[in-house]
Design a protein around this motif. Structure first.
Motif, mmCIF file in Angstrom:
data_model
loop_
_atom_site.group_PDB
_atom_site.id
_atom_site.type_symbol
_atom_site.label_atom_id
_atom_site.label_comp_id
_atom_site.label_asym_id
_atom_site.label_seq_id
_atom_site.Cartn_x
_atom_site.Cartn_y
_atom_site.Cartn_z
ATOM 1 N N ILE A 258 -9.432 -7.199 11.430
ATOM 2 C CA ILE A 258 -10.265 -7.675 10.326
ATOM 3 C C ILE A 258 -9.497 -7.674 9.021
ATOM 4 O O ILE A 258 -9.658 -8.559 8.179
ATOM 5 C CB ILE A 258 -11.531 -6.795 10.204
ATOM 6 N N GLY A 259 -8.654 -6.681 8.828
ATOM 7 C CA GLY A 259 -7.903 -6.576 7.590
ATOM 8 C C GLY A 259 -6.979 -5.382 7.617
ATOM 9 O O GLY A 259 -6.935 -4.621 8.581
ATOM 10 N N ARG A 260 -6.234 -5.211 6.540
ATOM 11 C CA ARG A 260 -5.262 -4.131 6.429
ATOM 12 C C ARG A 260 -5.366 -3.468 5.057
ATOM 13 O O ARG A 260 -5.616 -4.141 4.052
ATOM 14 C CB ARG A 260 -3.846 -4.658 6.666
ATOM 15 N N ILE A 261 -5.188 -2.152 5.035
ATOM 16 C CA ILE A 261 -5.297 -1.369 3.799
ATOM 17 C C ILE A 261 -3.984 -0.636 3.547
ATOM 18 O O ILE A 261 -3.410 -0.032 4.467
ATOM 19 C CB ILE A 261 -6.437 -0.338 3.916
ATOM 20 N N ASN A 262 -3.515 -0.700 2.331
ATOM 21 C CA ASN A 262 -2.351 0.076 1.911
ATOM 22 C C ASN A 262 -2.819 1.492 1.595
ATOM 23 O O ASN A 262 -3.618 1.696 0.684
ATOM 24 C CB ASN A 262 -1.725 -0.570 0.666
ATOM 25 N N VAL A 263 -2.329 2.486 2.351
ATOM 26 C CA VAL A 263 -2.794 3.852 2.124
ATOM 27 C C VAL A 263 -1.829 4.656 1.255
ATOM 28 O O VAL A 263 -2.045 5.852 1.036
ATOM 29 C CB VAL A 263 -3.047 4.594 3.463
ATOM 30 N N ILE A 264 -0.786 4.008 0.752
ATOM 31 C CA ILE A 264 0.135 4.681 -0.167
ATOM 32 C C ILE A 264 0.293 3.872 -1.462
ATOM 33 O O ILE A 264 1.410 3.559 -1.882
ATOM 34 C CB ILE A 264 1.506 4.931 0.491
ATOM 35 N N PRO A 265 -0.828 3.527 -2.124
ATOM 36 C CA PRO A 265 -0.710 2.764 -3.367
ATOM 37 C C PRO A 265 0.004 3.532 -4.461
ATOM 38 O O PRO A 265 0.499 2.945 -5.431
ATOM 39 C CB PRO A 265 -2.181 2.484 -3.745
ATOM 40 N N ASP A 266 0.072 4.858 -4.314
ATOM 41 C CA ASP A 266 0.722 5.724 -5.296
ATOM 42 C C ASP A 266 2.111 6.149 -4.846
ATOM 43 O O ASP A 266 2.635 7.176 -5.299
ATOM 44 C CB ASP A 266 -0.140 6.963 -5.537
ATOM 45 N N LYS A 267 2.740 5.387 -3.983
ATOM 46 C CA LYS A 267 4.017 5.770 -3.393
ATOM 47 C C LYS A 267 5.082 6.081 -4.437
ATOM 48 O O LYS A 267 5.792 7.111 -4.333
ATOM 49 C CB LYS A 267 4.508 4.660 -2.462
ATOM 50 N N ALA A 268 5.229 5.253 -5.434
ATOM 51 C CA ALA A 268 6.283 5.459 -6.437
ATOM 52 C C ALA A 268 6.095 6.790 -7.156
ATOM 53 O O ALA A 268 7.066 7.541 -7.380
ATOM 54 C CB ALA A 268 6.287 4.301 -7.441
ATOM 55 N N ARG A 269 4.858 7.114 -7.490
ATOM 56 C CA ARG A 269 4.589 8.365 -8.192
ATOM 57 C C ARG A 269 4.866 9.562 -7.300
ATOM 58 O O ARG A 269 5.453 10.558 -7.729
ATOM 59 C CB ARG A 269 3.138 8.387 -8.668
ATOM 60 N N ARG A 270 4.440 9.487 -6.052
ATOM 61 C CA ARG A 270 4.660 10.610 -5.134
ATOM 62 C C ARG A 270 6.151 10.823 -4.878
ATOM 63 O O ARG A 270 6.629 11.960 -4.862
ATOM 64 C CB ARG A 270 3.953 10.341 -3.789
ATOM 65 N N LEU A 271 6.907 9.740 -4.710
ATOM 66 C CA LEU A 271 8.338 9.879 -4.469
ATOM 67 C C LEU A 271 9.045 10.459 -5.673
ATOM 68 O O LEU A 271 9.977 11.273 -5.535
ATOM 69 C CB LEU A 271 8.946 8.530 -4.084
ATOM 70 N N ALA A 272 8.608 10.081 -6.867
ATOM 71 C CA ALA A 272 9.217 10.643 -8.079
ATOM 72 C C ALA A 272 9.001 12.146 -8.130
ATOM 73 O O ALA A 272 9.930 12.912 -8.460
ATOM 74 C CB ALA A 272 8.629 9.971 -9.314
#
Length: 419
Positions: free
Chosen positions: A65-79
């Motif tokens: 049906i669809g796809r969801i990005n579950v790491i929209p905050d990836k850049a912040r978490r990696l920093a």
């Protein structure tokens, strides 16, 4: 009162009544009443290495049906991680260990009772987050203790979620709508699977010990740590009982088997627990009333599977177990043996061995007719008929699918623009 003012008052009262009614509908646990309120049943498929979750039909064609990005905050978490040497060491350790050279971005997922958000455990980010299904934005974030989040379980009423914090030997129990911690309890080494029992009265946690080392021969079993089942009161979060399966396995005459309990399922009446253990191609049956192992089923080995235990993913030769609603059929994911099979619970006779690429989980379709496995080696999910044991269909999903969970979301849902 003037007629126009009276009309406005009537409209206001009607709007208020509709709002209250909507709040009542959204506040009940997911189920038939919620479906009547505009929810549809789906399945969430967590694509661990992608950092996405696919939403598919829960039965029938199992179409995506669809796809969801579950790491929209990836850049912040990696920093945050790269600025903290200790966090970075664990982050890279997860990548080289359980991640098989990849970051682990999604382990487990559930929907909130009103169906408007997905709650996700993210191993490499050591947290649980709630993601708004309409916007894709984070609603809340809960950093677990330690450095890795793992399996979750949702309470029968859908209001609480239990998550294993695998490096701190802790289970956190959170309010699913707010992310507020309601309580926690200690476990054995490396807590893994969680199951609510007794209508939500208890939480069973299975600890699997150290799976990241290569002390995998039976003679080195003592180096794998403290592995046991922890049963906690789901109201007080006090531990009420522990079960060391090594004693029960020894009494059954299987001292050769690990006591690291992996995926597990109860019969509908909770009289029997079926569970997989590390390094074993099969499962055990445990009687909860007598506190004894009553049967053990050994399943076929794939002749091309290496017998070198250090090559098996996270010590799990077989990883994935489900039971149909009638309680008379089990579905087993033979992870390292590259097959799945339906087992008759009365006779423990297996059905056809359905070829599958590193199947990592097994669950039950929304209509109860099929077992749905995640083929992590082929980036697809496959449905198998409980009645015949034959494959029904396969559906492509994202990179390295693992957990598959039933959920209810708004009937007219479409993925966020970034999904």
């Amino acid at each position: 009162m003037h007629a126009s003012a009276l009309a406005r008052l009537r409209r206001s009262l009607l709007a208020a009544a509709v709002a209250v009614a909507g709040a009542v509908v959204c506040g009940v646990p997911a189920g038939p009443a919620s479906a009547a309120g505009g929810l549809r049943e789906v399945m969430f498929v967590g694509n661990n290495w992608d950092g996405t979750a696919d939403v598919i039909e829960s039965s029938g064609s199992f179409a995506r049906i669809g796809r969801i990005n579950v790491i929209p905050d990836k850049a912040r978490r990696l920093a945050e991680i790269y600025l903290n040497p200790i966090k970075l060491a664990f982050f890279l350790g997860i990548r080289q260990g359980p991640g098989e050279g990849h970051d682990q971005f999604v382990d487990d997922m559930y929907a909130t009772p009103d169906g408007t958000a997905m709650v996700v455990s993210r191993p490499s980010f050591a947290d649980v987050v709630s993601i708004d299904l309409a916007t894709g934005a984070l609603r809340w974030r809960f950093p677990v203790s330690g450095f890795r989040a793992d399996h979750m379980a949702v309470s029968p009423d859908g209001t609480r979620v239990a998550v294993s914090a695998s490096t701190s030997d802790t289970v956190h129990v959170l309010d699913i709508d707010t992310g507020r911690q309601l309580g926690s309890f200690g476990t054995g080494d490396k807590p893994h699977e969680n199951i609510f029992t007794g209508g939500g009265r208890y939480i069973w946690n299975m600890s699997i010990g150290e799976v990241d080392n290569d002390f995998d021969s039976p003679s080195q079993d003592w180096l794998k740590g403290d592995r046991h089942i922890t049963i906690a009161d789901a109201s007080t979060y006090k531990v009420v009982r522990t079960i060391d399966m090594s004693d029960r396995l020894d009494a059954f005459g299987r001292k050769d088997l690990s006591d690291a309990v992996r995926p597990a399922v109860f019969t509908p009446d909770e009289s029997k627990l079926y569970f997989q253990v590390s390094f074993f191609n099969g499962f055990a049956e445990y009687d909860t009333a007598t506190d004894k192992i009553t049967r053990i089923k050994t399943l076929p080995k794939n002749p091309v599977t290496s017998e070198d235990r250090t090559t098996w993913v996270n010590d799990s030769r077989h990883h994935g177990l489900s039971i149909n609603p009638a309680g008379d059929k089990l579905c087993v994911a033979g992870t390292m043996d590259d097959y799945a099979t339906v087992v008759d619970r009365a006779t423990l006779r297996e059905g056809p061995l359905v070829s599958a690429s590193k199947p990592y989980w097994a669950t039950v379709s929304g209509d109860g007719r099929a077992c749905v496995i995640s083929e992590s080696g082929a980036d697809r999910v496959t449905a198998i008929d409980f009645a015949t044991g034959q494959k029904i269909t396969s559906v492509p999903v994202g990179d390295h699918p693992q957990r598959v969970r039933i959920a209810r979301i708004p009937a007219g849902w479409t993925p966020p623009a970034a999904g």
